[in-house]
Scaffold this motif. Structure first.
Motif, mmCIF file in Angstrom:
data_model
loop_
_atom_site.group_PDB
_atom_site.id
_atom_site.type_symbol
_atom_site.label_atom_id
_atom_site.label_comp_id
_atom_site.label_asym_id
_atom_site.label_seq_id
_atom_site.Cartn_x
_atom_site.Cartn_y
_atom_site.Cartn_z
ATOM 1 N N UNK A 223 0.835 -1.573 0.085
ATOM 2 C CA UNK A 223 -0.171 -0.023 0.030
ATOM 3 C C UNK A 223 0.789 1.412 0.276
ATOM 4 N N UNK A 224 0.549 2.220 -0.903
ATOM 5 C CA UNK A 224 1.288 3.668 -0.515
ATOM 6 C C UNK A 224 1.286 3.875 0.834
ATOM 7 N N UNK A 225 2.185 4.897 1.226
ATOM 8 C CA UNK A 225 3.138 4.731 2.373
ATOM 9 C C UNK A 225 4.128 3.692 2.586
ATOM 10 N N UNK A 226 4.032 2.909 2.167
ATOM 11 C CA UNK A 226 5.222 1.944 3.274
ATOM 12 C C UNK A 226 6.055 1.296 1.741
ATOM 13 N N UNK A 227 7.049 1.922 1.702
ATOM 14 C CA UNK A 227 8.168 1.893 0.839
ATOM 15 C C UNK A 227 8.713 0.850 1.460
ATOM 16 N N UNK A 228 9.462 -0.171 0.317
ATOM 17 C CA UNK A 228 10.936 -0.938 0.783
ATOM 18 C C UNK A 228 11.437 -0.188 1.810
#
Length: 344
Positions: A223-228
Motif C-alpha cells: 500500500x501507499x506510504x509503506x516503502x521497501x
C-alpha cells in the motif's frame, strides 16, 4: 509453504476453512474409507491433507539440505581446482630446480668428479686463485640455496596435494549427501502425490482451495506510504513479482522455475545482491527485524528449522514458491509459523 491453514491475515476465514474441510471430510467418509493402499482406514480428507502437508514440509526440508550439499560441492570444486593449479605450478618449480641441480652435478662429474675446491687449488694459474675461490663460494652458496628451496618447494607441494585430496574427499561426501537428500525428496513427493491421487476429485479440489489462501497473481502489492526497506529491496520486489505464476521446481533457482530459497536468491540477484543458496543461510543475510516492522523486500522464514522462505511485499502478503504443483504466488504472511524476518 505448505500448512496454509493457520493464516492470521485477511482471506479465507477459519470458519470458512472448517466448512470446506468438513464437507470434504463427509464426502471422504462415504467414498474413501479403507479403499486406498496409501491411507489409513480411518483417513478422512482432512487427515490425508494433513499428511500431505507434513510430507511437503519434510520434502522441503530435504530440498534445502540438497541445496546446501550442492552449494558445498560447488565450493569444494573450486578448492580442488585451485589446489590442483597450485600443485601444477609447484611441480614445475620443483622440476626446474631439480634440472638446475642435475646440470651442476653432471658438470662436476665431467670434470672428473674432483671436488671443485681442490681443482681450483691445483690450478696452474695461482694469480687468479682468490678471484676464482670467491666465485666458487658464490656457486656453492647458490647451490646450497637452491637445494634448500627445492626441499621447501617439495614440502609445499606435498601439503598442496594433501589439501587437494581432502577437498576431493569432501566433494565426494557432498555429492553423496546430495544424492541421499534427492532420494528423500523424490520419495516424499511421490508419497504425497499418491495420497492426493487417492482422494476423490471433489476432495482434492477442497484441499487445493483450502491451501490457496492468497489473493492470486496480480494483487497484494504494498500500500501507499509503506516503502521497501531499501532501493535494492524494491528492485527485488519487482523481480519476484515478475516470477508470479512460474512453477515450483525443487532445487531450482530460476528463471523458469524455483524452489523457495531459489526464488529469493534469483529475485535479489536481479537487484545486484548475492544471497546464500539455502533458506537457513538466507535468514542471516541481513538484519533481523520484528514481523510488525516488516517492509517490502524483507525475507520471511518459516518453521523452527527455517526450511521455508518467502518475500514480504506489503499488505500482509508474501510472494513465495509454495510446493510442487503450486506456482509462485501471493499468500498471507501468517500462513505458517514465522521464524524470523530479515532485512537484506
Amino acid at each position: 509453504m505448505v500448512s496454509h491453514r493457520r493464516s492470521t491475515q485477511p482471506g479465507v476465514s477459519r470458519s470458512a476453512r472448517a466448512t470446506v474441510l468438513s464437507a470434504a471430510a463427509a464426502t471422504a467418509a462415504a467414498t474413501l474409507g479403507a479403499a486406498t493402499a496409501n491411507a489409513e482406514p480411518q483417513d478422512t480428507s482432512q487427515s490425508a491433507g494433513a499428511r500431505v502437508d507434513r510430507l511437503y514440509a519434510e520434502a522441503e526440508h530435504a530440498t534445502e539440505q540438497y541445496n546446501e550439499a550442492g552449494e558445498n560441492a560447488g565450493r569444494l570444486r573450486g578448492e580442488v581446482s585451485r589446489a590442483q593449479d597450485r600443485a601444477a605450478r609447484g611441480q614445475e618449480r620443483v622440476n626446474r630446480m631439480r634440472t638446475e641441480l642435475g646440470s651442476a652435478a653432471r658438470a662436476q662429474y665431467r670434470a672428473g668428479g674432483i671436488d671443485p675446491s681442490l681443482a681450483l687449488l691445483l690450478s696452474s694459474d695461482p694469480d687468479d686463485y682468490l678471484d676464482r675461490a670467491a666465485v666458487l663460494d658464490r656457486v656453492n652458496d647458490s647451490r646450497a640455496g637452491t637445494l634448500a628451496e627445492l626441499r621447501k618447494a617439495q614440502r609445499a607441494l606435498a601439503q598442496t596435494r594433501a589439501e587437494a585430496a581432502g577437498s576431493l574427499a569432501g566433494l565426494e561426501r557432498s555429492r553423496a549427501a546430495a544424492g541421499r537428500h534427492k532420494r528423500t525428496v523424490v520419495r516424499k513427493l511421490a508419497e504425497a502425490r499418491r495420497l492426493l491421487e487417492a482422494l476423490p476429485g471433489a476432495d482434492r479440489a477442497a484441499f487445493e482451495r483450502a491451501s490457496r489462501t492468497g489473493r492470486g497473481a496480480g494483487t497484494g502489492t504494498a500500500p501507499a506510504g509503506l516503502p521497501a526497506g531499501s532501493a535494492r529491496a524494491a528492485a527485488a520486489v519487482m523481480a519476484v513479482q515478475r516470477a508470479l505464476g512460474r512453477p515450483y521446481v525443487w532445487g531450482a533457482s530460476g528463471p523458469s522455475g524455483f524452489d523457495c530459497s531459489g526464488l529469493m536468491r534469483w529475485a535479489y540477484a536481479q537487484a545486484g545482491v548475492s544471497l546464500p543458496r539455502t533458506s537457513q543461510a538466507q535468514r542471516y543475510a541481513g538484519r533481523m527485524v520484528p514481523l510488525a516492522e516488516a517492509r517490502p523486500g524483507d525475507l520471511v522464514t518459516y518453521r523452527a528449522d527455517a526450511s521455508h522462505i518467502g518475500m514480504y511485499v506489503g499488505n500482509g502478503q508474501v510472494i513465495h514458491a509454495p510446493y510442487p504443483g503450486a506456482p509462485v504466488r501471493y499468500d498471507p504472511v501468517g500462513m505458517m509459523p514465522v521464524s524470523s524476518v530479515t532485512r537484506v
